[in-house]
Every structure is written in structure tokens, then in C-alpha cells.
Design a protein around this motif. Structure first.
Motif, mmCIF file in Angstrom:
data_model
loop_
_atom_site.group_PDB
_atom_site.id
_atom_site.type_symbol
_atom_site.label_atom_id
_atom_site.label_comp_id
_atom_site.label_asym_id
_atom_site.label_seq_id
_atom_site.Cartn_x
_atom_site.Cartn_y
_atom_site.Cartn_z
ATOM 1 N N LYS A 6 3.060 67.198 39.157
ATOM 2 C CA LYS A 6 1.870 66.383 38.950
ATOM 3 C C LYS A 6 2.184 65.047 38.280
ATOM 4 O O LYS A 6 1.595 64.021 38.622
ATOM 5 N N HIS A 7 3.098 65.025 37.345
ATOM 6 C CA HIS A 7 3.394 63.786 36.634
ATOM 7 C C HIS A 7 4.181 62.782 37.481
ATOM 8 O O HIS A 7 4.306 61.624 37.100
ATOM 9 N N ARG A 9 3.440 62.447 40.961
ATOM 10 C CA ARG A 9 2.604 62.096 42.111
ATOM 11 C C ARG A 9 1.931 60.739 41.877
ATOM 12 O O ARG A 9 1.618 60.384 40.745
ATOM 13 N N ARG A 11 -0.936 58.071 41.487
ATOM 14 C CA ARG A 11 -2.313 58.161 40.989
ATOM 15 C C ARG A 11 -3.151 57.129 41.728
ATOM 16 O O ARG A 11 -2.701 56.017 41.994
#
Length: 159
Positions: A6-7, A9, A11
């Protein structure tokens, strides 16, 4: 192949865009996307427009008003707003574009800022210059169909 954590990907931010044009203008999402890409490329350059990665998600146009959701990378919202301001015509139809708001998800963007502006336009028959004509009414503005094209008028022009 595994997904990125997630960190790592990308935004995104989503811009709610209001579109206003003449009632007889007909263009689709692809034409609006193409003009947005050209505007971003001319304003930001190749590398800047690729970095902003502008993509039109939702698009609706009817009777001269419409809405769109434009996706942009986080940190490039100001550049996206500037590129949208440079779009003045799509397929030779003049348009006005206004950013209504920015959100972090598509769902929040639609719920907060998009309310179906196309539903507020309606066709009417009006008397203009002594004869009955077809017009599209939108708030206090009227777009009257004349033999030579479309004429923009206000409520005061009909009294």
C-alpha cells in the motif's frame, strides 16, 4: 504477480468537473479526454503531463450541461486545474469548464460535488423576436435555436 504494498502504490485525487456548452454540442468522453491531454501536454510538457496522468473517469453531457470526474496523481492537483482551465473547445464546440471540488475517492467526489447538472436543463418553446422557437432553459439562461444557429439569452430578453 503480487500487488505492490500500500505504501508504494500511486495515490490519486479526483476532480469533480462541471461542463457547460451550447445545447446542440455533442461530444463523448473520448473527445473530452483527448482535448484534456492536449491541453496538459501544451501547458506542462510531455514529462509533466505524463507525471500528472490525467484520466477522465465518469462523463455525462446532455442539453448543454455535463459533469466529469478527472483522476490525477496526488501532488499534481494544481497542474490538473490549470490544464482543465486551458480546455476551451471540444470537437469545435466551445465549452466552459469549472472544477467543483477535489476528493480522495471517486465515490466521495460523486456524492459531494456531482448532482446531475444535466437534469436541470429542460427544453421549452419560447417567443423570441415575434415568433415561437425552441429553447433550452438552464437556471436564468436560455439558448434559443435560430435559423443561423444558437443564441444565448437571459430571462430579461423575453420581456
Amino acid at each position: 504477480m503480487k500487488h505492490l504494498p500500500k505504501h508504494l502504490r500511486p495515490r490519486w485525487r479526483y476532480l469533480a468537473v462541471g461542463i457547460e456548452t451550447w445545447p446542440d454540442a455533442e461530444f463523448d468522453r473520448g473527445a473530452f479526454q483527448r482535448e484534456l491531454w492536449y491541453a496538459a501536454q501544451n501547458l506542462l510538457g510531455d514529462a509533466g503531463s505524463a507525471d500528472a496522468d490525467l484520466t477522465v473517469y465518469g462523463f455525462e453531457l446532455g442539453l448543454g450541461t455535463g459533469e466529469a470526474v478527472v483522476r490525477v496523481r496526488r501532488g499534481h492537483v494544481d497542474e490538473a486545474r490549470a490544464a482543465l482551465a486551458c480546455v476551451d473547445a471540444v470537437d469545435d464546440d466551445e465549452i466552459g469548464v469549472r472544477v467543483r471540488g477535489v476528493s480522495g475517492t471517486v465515490r466521495a467526489c460523486e456524492e459531494r460535488y456531482l448532482r446531475g447538472a444535466a437534469a436541470r436543463s429542460e427544453k421549452r418553446h419560447v417567443v423570441f423576436e415575434g415568433s415561437e422557437r425552441t429553447a433550452v432553459a438552464r437556471d436564468d439562461a436560455r439558448c434559443v435555436r435560430l435559423p443561423s444557429g444558437v443564441l444565448g439569452a437571459t430571462e430579461l430578453d423575453f420581456e
